[in-house]
Design a protein around this motif. Structure first.
Motif, PDB file in Angstrom:
ATOM      1  N   VAL A 112       0.838  -1.205   0.000  1.00 48.32           N
ATOM      2  CA  VAL A 112       0.000   0.000   0.000  1.00 48.32           C
ATOM      3  C   VAL A 112       0.873   1.256   0.000  1.00 48.32           C
ATOM      4  O   VAL A 112       0.653   2.199  -0.771  1.00 48.32           O
ATOM      5  N   GLY A 113       1.887   1.271   0.851  1.00 52.88           N
ATOM      6  CA  GLY A 113       2.761   2.439   0.905  1.00 52.88           C
ATOM      7  C   GLY A 113       3.526   2.662  -0.383  1.00 52.88           C
ATOM      8  O   GLY A 113       3.657   3.801  -0.862  1.00 52.88           O
ATOM      9  N   ILE A 114       4.025   1.593  -0.991  1.00 57.16           N
ATOM     10  CA  ILE A 114       4.800   1.730  -2.226  1.00 57.16           C
ATOM     11  C   ILE A 114       3.908   2.169  -3.382  1.00 57.16           C
ATOM     12  O   ILE A 114       4.289   3.015  -4.202  1.00 57.16           O
ATOM     13  N   PHE A 115       2.706   1.638  -3.478  1.00 57.16           N
ATOM     14  CA  PHE A 115       1.814   2.032  -4.567  1.00 57.16           C
ATOM     15  C   PHE A 115       1.379   3.490  -4.422  1.00 57.16           C
ATOM     16  O   PHE A 115       1.189   4.184  -5.424  1.00 57.16           O
ATOM     17  N   VAL A 116       1.201   3.959  -3.194  1.00 56.09           N
ATOM     18  CA  VAL A 116       0.847   5.370  -3.000  1.00 56.09           C
ATOM     19  C   VAL A 116       1.949   6.272  -3.542  1.00 56.09           C
ATOM     20  O   VAL A 116       1.698   7.229  -4.295  1.00 56.09           O
ATOM     21  N   VAL A 117       3.188   5.983  -3.185  1.00 54.87           N
ATOM     22  CA  VAL A 117       4.305   6.802  -3.654  1.00 54.87           C
ATOM     23  C   VAL A 117       4.545   6.584  -5.143  1.00 54.87           C
ATOM     24  O   VAL A 117       4.876   7.520  -5.873  1.00 54.87           O
ATOM     25  N   GLY A 118       4.365   5.359  -5.618  1.00 53.36           N
ATOM     26  CA  GLY A 118       4.609   5.076  -7.024  1.00 53.36           C
ATOM     27  C   GLY A 118       3.668   5.805  -7.960  1.00 53.36           C
ATOM     28  O   GLY A 118       4.046   6.148  -9.083  1.00 53.36           O
ATOM     29  N   TYR A 119       2.441   6.072  -7.523  1.00 56.04           N
ATOM     30  CA  TYR A 119       1.473   6.731  -8.394  1.00 56.04           C
ATOM     31  C   TYR A 119       1.314   8.219  -8.096  1.00 56.04           C
ATOM     32  O   TYR A 119       0.897   8.975  -8.969  1.00 56.04           O
ATOM     33  N   ARG A 120       1.627   8.650  -6.894  1.00 54.73           N
ATOM     34  CA  ARG A 120       1.447  10.058  -6.550  1.00 54.73           C
ATOM     35  C   ARG A 120       2.753  10.827  -6.501  1.00 54.73           C
ATOM     36  O   ARG A 120       2.741  12.055  -6.387  1.00 54.73           O
ATOM     37  N   GLY A 121       3.886  10.128  -6.572  1.00 52.60           N
ATOM     38  CA  GLY A 121       5.163  10.811  -6.647  1.00 52.60           C
ATOM     39  C   GLY A 121       5.674  11.257  -5.290  1.00 52.60           C
ATOM     40  O   GLY A 121       5.206  10.835  -4.230  1.00 52.60           O
ATOM     41  N   ALA A 122       6.663  12.165  -5.348  1.00 47.02           N
ATOM     42  CA  ALA A 122       7.368  12.600  -4.141  1.00 47.02           C
ATOM     43  C   ALA A 122       6.715  13.816  -3.507  1.00 47.02           C
ATOM     44  O   ALA A 122       7.404  14.699  -3.001  1.00 47.02           O
ATOM     45  N   GLY A 125       2.629   7.136   2.426  1.00 42.95           N
ATOM     46  CA  GLY A 125       3.335   5.909   2.073  1.00 42.95           C
ATOM     47  C   GLY A 125       4.340   5.482   3.126  1.00 42.95           C
ATOM     48  O   GLY A 125       4.435   4.293   3.471  1.00 42.95           O
ATOM     49  N   GLY A 126       5.108   6.437   3.663  1.00 45.55           N
ATOM     50  CA  GLY A 126       6.082   6.092   4.692  1.00 45.55           C
ATOM     51  C   GLY A 126       5.432   5.619   5.976  1.00 45.55           C
ATOM     52  O   GLY A 126       5.915   4.681   6.623  1.00 45.55           O
ATOM     53  N   THR A 127       4.313   6.251   6.342  1.00 42.50           N
ATOM     54  CA  THR A 127       3.622   5.831   7.565  1.00 42.50           C
ATOM     55  C   THR A 127       3.054   4.426   7.431  1.00 42.50           C
ATOM     56  O   THR A 127       3.214   3.580   8.324  1.00 42.50           O
ATOM     57  N   VAL A 128       2.397   4.160   6.301  1.00 39.36           N
ATOM     58  CA  VAL A 128       1.810   2.827   6.111  1.00 39.36           C
ATOM     59  C   VAL A 128       2.903   1.765   6.024  1.00 39.36           C
ATOM     60  O   VAL A 128       2.787   0.676   6.610  1.00 39.36           O
ATOM     61  N   THR A 129       3.987   2.070   5.297  1.00 38.37           N
ATOM     62  CA  THR A 129       5.080   1.098   5.186  1.00 38.37           C
ATOM     63  C   THR A 129       5.733   0.845   6.542  1.00 38.37           C
ATOM     64  O   THR A 129       6.014  -0.305   6.911  1.00 38.37           O
ATOM     65  N   GLY A 130       5.986   1.909   7.300  1.00 34.15           N
ATOM     66  CA  GLY A 130       6.574   1.733   8.626  1.00 34.15           C
ATOM     67  C   GLY A 130       5.670   0.959   9.566  1.00 34.15           C
ATOM     68  O   GLY A 130       6.132   0.095  10.327  1.00 34.15           O
ATOM     69  N   LEU A 131       4.373   1.255   9.512  1.00 37.35           N
ATOM     70  CA  LEU A 131       3.438   0.492  10.343  1.00 37.35           C
ATOM     71  C   LEU A 131       3.372  -0.972   9.905  1.00 37.35           C
ATOM     72  O   LEU A 131       3.176  -1.867  10.737  1.00 37.35           O
ATOM     73  N   GLY A 132       3.539  -1.215   8.605  1.00 45.71           N
ATOM     74  CA  GLY A 132       3.578  -2.598   8.138  1.00 45.71           C
ATOM     75  C   GLY A 132       4.781  -3.348   8.681  1.00 45.71           C
ATOM     76  O   GLY A 132       4.682  -4.518   9.077  1.00 45.71           O
ATOM     77  N   ILE A 133       5.942  -2.670   8.706  1.00 43.24           N
ATOM     78  CA  ILE A 133       7.142  -3.305   9.269  1.00 43.24           C
ATOM     79  C   ILE A 133       6.943  -3.607  10.751  1.00 43.24           C
ATOM     80  O   ILE A 133       7.262  -4.703  11.237  1.00 43.24           O
ATOM     81  N   ALA A 134       6.401  -2.631  11.486  1.00 45.46           N
ATOM     82  CA  ALA A 134       6.180  -2.841  12.920  1.00 45.46           C
ATOM     83  C   ALA A 134       5.120  -3.918  13.169  1.00 45.46           C
ATOM     84  O   ALA A 134       5.260  -4.745  14.085  1.00 45.46           O
ATOM     85  N   ILE A 164      10.862   4.629  14.620  1.00 50.99           N
ATOM     86  CA  ILE A 164      12.064   4.318  13.839  1.00 50.99           C
ATOM     87  C   ILE A 164      11.679   3.692  12.502  1.00 50.99           C
ATOM     88  O   ILE A 164      12.218   4.051  11.443  1.00 50.99           O
ATOM     89  N   ALA A 165      10.733   2.768  12.530  1.00 49.36           N
ATOM     90  CA  ALA A 165      10.304   2.121  11.287  1.00 49.36           C
ATOM     91  C   ALA A 165       9.668   3.116  10.328  1.00 49.36           C
ATOM     92  O   ALA A 165       9.943   3.105   9.122  1.00 49.36           O
ATOM     93  N   VAL A 166       8.823   4.006  10.829  1.00 50.57           N
ATOM     94  CA  VAL A 166       8.157   4.990   9.969  1.00 50.57           C
ATOM     95  C   VAL A 166       9.169   5.968   9.380  1.00 50.57           C
ATOM     96  O   VAL A 166       9.127   6.297   8.182  1.00 50.57           O
ATOM     97  N   ALA A 167      10.102   6.448  10.208  1.00 46.62           N
ATOM     98  CA  ALA A 167      11.100   7.401   9.716  1.00 46.62           C
ATOM     99  C   ALA A 167      11.996   6.764   8.657  1.00 46.62           C
ATOM    100  O   ALA A 167      12.276   7.374   7.610  1.00 46.62           O
ATOM    101  N   ALA A 168      12.453   5.545   8.895  1.00 45.53           N
ATOM    102  CA  ALA A 168      13.322   4.880   7.923  1.00 45.53           C
ATOM    103  C   ALA A 168      12.576   4.589   6.627  1.00 45.53           C
ATOM    104  O   ALA A 168      13.125   4.759   5.529  1.00 45.53           O
ATOM    105  N   ALA A 169      11.324   4.168   6.715  1.00 49.91           N
ATOM    106  CA  ALA A 169      10.546   3.882   5.511  1.00 49.91           C
ATOM    107  C   ALA A 169      10.295   5.151   4.707  1.00 49.91           C
ATOM    108  O   ALA A 169      10.402   5.154   3.472  1.00 49.91           O
ATOM    109  N   THR A 170       9.974   6.253   5.372  1.00 51.20           N
ATOM    110  CA  THR A 170       9.721   7.514   4.667  1.00 51.20           C
ATOM    111  C   THR A 170      10.978   8.009   3.963  1.00 51.20           C
ATOM    112  O   THR A 170      10.935   8.427   2.795  1.00 51.20           O
TER     113      THR A 170
END
Length: 311
Positions: free
Chosen positions: A97-107, A115-124, A153-159
């Motif tokens: 979910v996080g990667i697709f958000v960034v992949g389609y909406r850009g930086a 995207g970073g929040t969802v990806t970090g929460l997924g890691i946690a 830490i997970a959210v910051a690193a993912a973002t």
């Protein structure tokens, strides 16, 4: 009775191996994300899905390699198979979910934050769901401040890693982003492990399978997927360099059609743009300009006291 938790039963072997696996999954996943920004929208979902699987498999494999060095004095540590599989599924879905958000909406700021929040929460979520799959003669308790720190830490690193994937190009930047993601995932894991404490119970058997019998076969699938993603990266030179193959520049005066704001136009578009457009009669063509009558000379008006008299 309080059990003593040891996350380094094999010394530095499991932490180093886990960190390298997190870096590998992050590198492959972020390169696939970068590659998705250089193709048309038809191929973009495939590259994003490949990146999702690489990152999800990498962090899941990293987690359970590190867990092989986890032990508690006074009780054996075993794992529940359905919960272990569920942690892998949660990692892949939420990271996707996080990667697709960034992949389609850009930086954009909102896309990177989401995207970073969802990806970090997924890691946690993967980490703590995997911890919930442990079966031991006792109960796990967590320190809320350390759990919160691990999630941050997970959210910051993912973002930061997603920002690097969509903003920078080149192999060195990709390596730096993967190292950052590996540090974030490993740091999140060991901070989360430091937050855990075990209260032992006088129970004979907690059930589940031992880690050596369960985790090693389960890691075969993610490792094979990472190998497949690595082969794709190696066979596509643009995946490594992050650049588009150069083509002939368009002539001056012609606009090059751009299909996507994140990439340069493909070679065939440049060649099509280099062909001059046919001129329509009546809209600036040479024949139309030649058919115009010559301009009449301007009449000079006389000035002075005799301006209105005829000669």
């Amino acid at each position: 009775m309080q059990g003593t938790v040891d996350g380094f039963s094999y010394g530095l072997v499991t932490p180093v191996a886990a960190y390298l696996m997190a870096c590998l999954g992050g590198a492959l996943g972020l390169r696939c994300t970068t590659r998705s920004l250089l193709v048309t929208r038809t191929w973009r979902p495939g590259w994003l899905a490949l990146g999702t699987g690489a990152i999800g498999s990498g962090i899941w494999t990293m987690h359970f390699i590190a867990m092989m060095g986890f032990s508690v004095t006074g009780t054996p540590v075993r794992y529940d198979v359905p919960t272990t599989f569920a942690s892998l599924g949660v990692a892949i879905v939420m990271v996707g979910v996080g990667i697709f958000v960034v992949g389609y909406r850009g930086a954009t700021g909102s896309a990177l934050f989401t995207g970073g929040t969802v990806t970090g929460l997924g890691i946690a979520s993967m980490h703590y769901l995997g911890m919930a799959g442990m079966r031991l003669n006792g109960s796990l308790e967590y320190s809320i401040p350390l759990v919160t720190l691990s999630v941050l830490i997970a959210v910051a690193a993912a973002t930061a890693s997603l920002w690097a994937a969509v903003q920078v190009r080149g192999f060195r930047w990709s390596v730096g982003a993967s190292v950052l993601m590996g540090l974030g995932v490993s740091g999140m894991h060991y901070v989360g492990m430091a937050a855990a404490s075990v209260h032992l119970h006088p129970v004979a058997d907690s059930g589940g399978d031992p880690p050596g019998r369960l985790i090693a076969p389960l890691m075969i699938g993610p490792l094979l997927f990472l190998l497949l993603a690595g082969v794709v990266v190696v066979l596509d030179p643009r995946m490594v360099s992050g650049a588009v193959a150069p083509g002939p520049p368009p002539p001056p005066g012609y606009r090059v059609p751009v299909r996507d704001s994140y990439r340069l136009p493909p070679t065939e578009d440049r060649r099509a743009a280099s062909r001059p457009l046919p001129e329509r009669p009546g809209h600036g063509s040479r024949d139309h300009r030649a058919a115009r009558p010559p301009a009449r000379p301007a009449i000079r008006r006389r000035t002075g006291p005799h301006a209105g008299q005829r000669r």
